[in-house]
Design an enzyme around this catalytic site. Sequence first.
Site, PDB file in Angstrom:
ATOM      1  N   LYS A 118       3.949   8.112   6.716  1.00  0.00           N
ATOM      2  CA  LYS A 118       3.782   9.064   5.611  1.00  0.00           C
ATOM      3  C   LYS A 118       5.088   9.811   5.347  1.00  0.00           C
ATOM      4  O   LYS A 118       5.408  10.113   4.199  1.00  0.00           O
ATOM      5  CB  LYS A 118       2.651  10.038   5.920  1.00  0.00           C
ATOM      6  CG  LYS A 118       1.267   9.382   5.918  1.00  0.00           C
ATOM      7  CD  LYS A 118       0.185  10.432   6.059  1.00  0.00           C
ATOM      8  CE  LYS A 118      -1.111   9.898   6.621  1.00  0.00           C
ATOM      9  NZ  LYS A 118      -1.874   9.011   5.774  1.00  0.00           N
ATOM     10  N   GLU A 202       1.500  20.000   5.417  1.00  0.00           N
ATOM     11  CA  GLU A 202       1.239  19.848   3.995  1.00  0.00           C
ATOM     12  C   GLU A 202       0.367  21.018   3.558  1.00  0.00           C
ATOM     13  O   GLU A 202      -0.485  21.473   4.321  1.00  0.00           O
ATOM     14  CB  GLU A 202       0.457  18.545   3.762  1.00  0.00           C
ATOM     15  CG  GLU A 202       1.003  17.707   2.644  1.00  0.00           C
ATOM     16  CD  GLU A 202       0.364  16.338   2.591  1.00  0.00           C
ATOM     17  OE1 GLU A 202      -0.868  16.237   2.566  1.00  0.00           O
ATOM     18  OE2 GLU A 202       1.110  15.345   2.569  1.00  0.00           O
ATOM     19  N   HIS A 237     -13.385  12.327   6.024  1.00  0.00           N
ATOM     20  CA  HIS A 237     -12.170  11.934   5.293  1.00  0.00           C
ATOM     21  C   HIS A 237     -12.149  10.453   4.974  1.00  0.00           C
ATOM     22  O   HIS A 237     -11.086   9.874   4.733  1.00  0.00           O
ATOM     23  CB  HIS A 237     -10.879  12.288   6.066  1.00  0.00           C
ATOM     24  CG  HIS A 237     -10.677  13.741   6.276  1.00  0.00           C
ATOM     25  ND1 HIS A 237     -10.518  14.637   5.242  1.00  0.00           N
ATOM     26  CD2 HIS A 237     -10.615  14.483   7.408  1.00  0.00           C
ATOM     27  CE1 HIS A 237     -10.357  15.847   5.733  1.00  0.00           C
ATOM     28  NE2 HIS A 237     -10.435  15.790   7.049  1.00  0.00           N
ATOM     29  N   ARG A 294      -1.769  -2.970   0.731  1.00  0.00           N
ATOM     30  CA  ARG A 294      -2.721  -4.065   0.927  1.00  0.00           C
ATOM     31  C   ARG A 294      -3.775  -4.000  -0.164  1.00  0.00           C
ATOM     32  O   ARG A 294      -3.771  -3.090  -0.980  1.00  0.00           O
ATOM     33  CB  ARG A 294      -3.411  -3.896   2.273  1.00  0.00           C
ATOM     34  CG  ARG A 294      -4.054  -2.514   2.356  1.00  0.00           C
ATOM     35  CD  ARG A 294      -4.950  -2.320   3.529  1.00  0.00           C
ATOM     36  NE  ARG A 294      -5.075  -0.936   3.910  1.00  0.00           N
ATOM     37  CZ  ARG A 294      -5.904  -0.046   3.380  1.00  0.00           C
ATOM     38  NH1 ARG A 294      -6.710  -0.408   2.409  1.00  0.00           N
ATOM     39  NH2 ARG A 294      -5.946   1.198   3.793  1.00  0.00           N
TER      40      ARG A 294
HETATM   41  P1  ADP Z   1      -5.336   8.726   5.824  1.00  0.00           P
HETATM   42  O1  ADP Z   1      -4.111   7.876   5.806  1.00  0.00           O
HETATM   43  O2  ADP Z   1      -5.752   9.132   7.192  1.00  0.00           O
HETATM   44  O3  ADP Z   1      -6.460   8.164   4.999  1.00  0.00           O
HETATM   45  P2  ADP Z   1      -4.651  10.510   3.641  1.00  0.00           P
HETATM   46  O4  ADP Z   1      -3.355  11.203   3.552  1.00  0.00           O
HETATM   47  O5  ADP Z   1      -4.853   9.335   2.745  1.00  0.00           O
HETATM   48  O6  ADP Z   1      -4.885  10.110   5.161  1.00  0.00           O
HETATM   49  O7  ADP Z   1      -5.826  11.537   3.412  1.00  0.00           O
HETATM   50  C1  ADP Z   1      -7.190  11.208   3.592  1.00  0.00           C
HETATM   51  C2  ADP Z   1      -8.077  12.274   2.977  1.00  0.00           C
HETATM   52  O8  ADP Z   1      -7.821  13.556   3.569  1.00  0.00           O
HETATM   53  C3  ADP Z   1      -7.854  12.486   1.489  1.00  0.00           C
HETATM   54  O9  ADP Z   1      -8.596  11.594   0.723  1.00  0.00           O
HETATM   55  C4  ADP Z   1      -8.327  13.922   1.322  1.00  0.00           C
HETATM   56  O10 ADP Z   1      -9.730  13.971   1.303  1.00  0.00           O
HETATM   57  C5  ADP Z   1      -7.857  14.597   2.605  1.00  0.00           C
HETATM   58  N1  ADP Z   1      -6.502  15.191   2.435  1.00  0.00           N
HETATM   59  C6  ADP Z   1      -5.319  14.609   2.663  1.00  0.00           C
HETATM   60  N2  ADP Z   1      -4.288  15.436   2.387  1.00  0.00           N
HETATM   61  C7  ADP Z   1      -4.826  16.591   1.965  1.00  0.00           C
HETATM   62  C8  ADP Z   1      -4.292  17.863   1.523  1.00  0.00           C
HETATM   63  N3  ADP Z   1      -2.984  18.094   1.484  1.00  0.00           N
HETATM   64  N4  ADP Z   1      -5.175  18.827   1.164  1.00  0.00           N
HETATM   65  C9  ADP Z   1      -6.506  18.615   1.233  1.00  0.00           C
HETATM   66  N5  ADP Z   1      -7.059  17.458   1.634  1.00  0.00           N
HETATM   67  C10 ADP Z   1      -6.253  16.444   2.001  1.00  0.00           C
END
Ligand code: ADP
Length: 500
Positions: A118, A202, A237, A294
Amino acid sequence: MRKINKILVANRGEISLRVMRTAREMGIKTVAVYSEADRNALHVRYADEAVCLGPAPSAQSYLLGDKIIEVCKELNVDAIHPGYGFLSENAQFAKKVTDAGLIFIGPSPEAIEVMGSKLAAKQAVSKYDIPMVPGTEEAIDDIPEAKKTAAEIGYPILIKASAGGGGKGMRVVENEEEFEEQMQRAISEAVSAFGDGAVFIEKFITSPRHIEIQVLGDQLGNVVHLFERECSVQRRHQKVIEEAPSAVITEEKRQAMGEAAIGVAKACNYYGAGTVEFIVDENLNFYFLEMNTRLQVEHPVTELITGIDLVKEQIHIAEGQPISFQQDELKINGHSVEVRVYAEDPKNNFLPDIGKLITYKRPQGPGIRVDDGFEQGMDIPIYYDPMIAKLVTHGETREKAIERMVRAIDEYQITGIETTLPFCKFVLQHQAFTSGDFDTKFVEKHFSPEILDEEFTSEEQKILAAAGVFLLEQQKPKHQIAESGTGSVTSNWKNRLKHG
Ligand code: ADP
């Protein structure tokens, strides 16, 4: 240009079948791989050839990259499709595949590597004009310094693992007092899940929507987007219902997000199918989250609204051909919804409910697509993801696609295990969902297990449940009856009967 005549799908279940179906339509031969737990699996039966990789645990079967490459050489395979999960986002594997003279149906190892972290992804993208969630662009190593940054960004904040995935290694920090404790938790989770403890900060977006853009790039440098998918209904999540298009995205916003997604893809010279994920706040400001390099689980909703076969495009791109259409030829046709049918008990915190599919009948009829990998009588193996199927509907409007989904859920007959279907029916009929006014907190805000007891167990399920208890006791292996005792499977049936 290099023609592909034979593909090995380095995966299992529904996605393996999904890829092989398109390959077959294209006149391409298919090779399945499987573990001992999947000997009788549908993907094994469907393929032209099938090779057992080893015992059930993924580390001894589906993750054996070198062995898979060996199989390709022995069977004269031209290309490997990795599906999703397993080796699909493993840059080292992709490199080994190409080094062995095979085609990897996916992006370059370099693109996988950059987007797999990330932090590296944020750094790559920061050179371009792409909105990002406020936060740190480097891993945190100095706690006082990190606390200062967190205070500047403003609590609540999120501590996230750079190597994270599947919602793991992510911790919300409400205030400074909690900072160290939550950070240590995020780190230890990240180390145990990914072997990499790098974490960053973040801003925590409080009512976020998760909206992602499907992109396709070819090896000639063309990149297009195929509109958005709304994936805000999540538990832990993790996505459970997706739709395309989103109920709230305007044409103008769609274009802006599409352009940003193309920018992200270009930032890493992307080719193949990929997904750029954005988090969207209440005012529909969008921020880049990450890119998945992917084919996604939820790709069918995009296929149903665009009429594009994403796997076919992936294969053509891997052969060196250009994308088969131009951006301006693409239009959104109607609406599509997908529900993930997991072997999980929504009444028990969505815990996996593994067992035998005593009854298994798919819904049918206009506008319905079921991507699955099981048949009646099969066991859901405990070793892998407990997803049984993806149920996808298409309709002229969002309302029609939702109505059709409710009908399809009512027709779906699954007994022997609990599934997410009643939960999905509840969501689809909830005013927050039908109005489009929802975010990733849907479950926390609107759902409680008691809701499912009566109303959302379909009529079909209730009748089957009444008839099934006897059958279930008969068919379950002795040790399972003993193990469950008054526990999960049997008591769930009683639960249904009580209310049925
Ligand atoms: P992963 O790679 O574990 O799936 P992501 O970065 O794609 O992680 O985030 C997964 C989920 O977590 C998102 O769909 C959202 O619901 C929540 N999320 C991620 N970042 C944030 C943020 N900055 N604020 C609020 N929720 C977040």
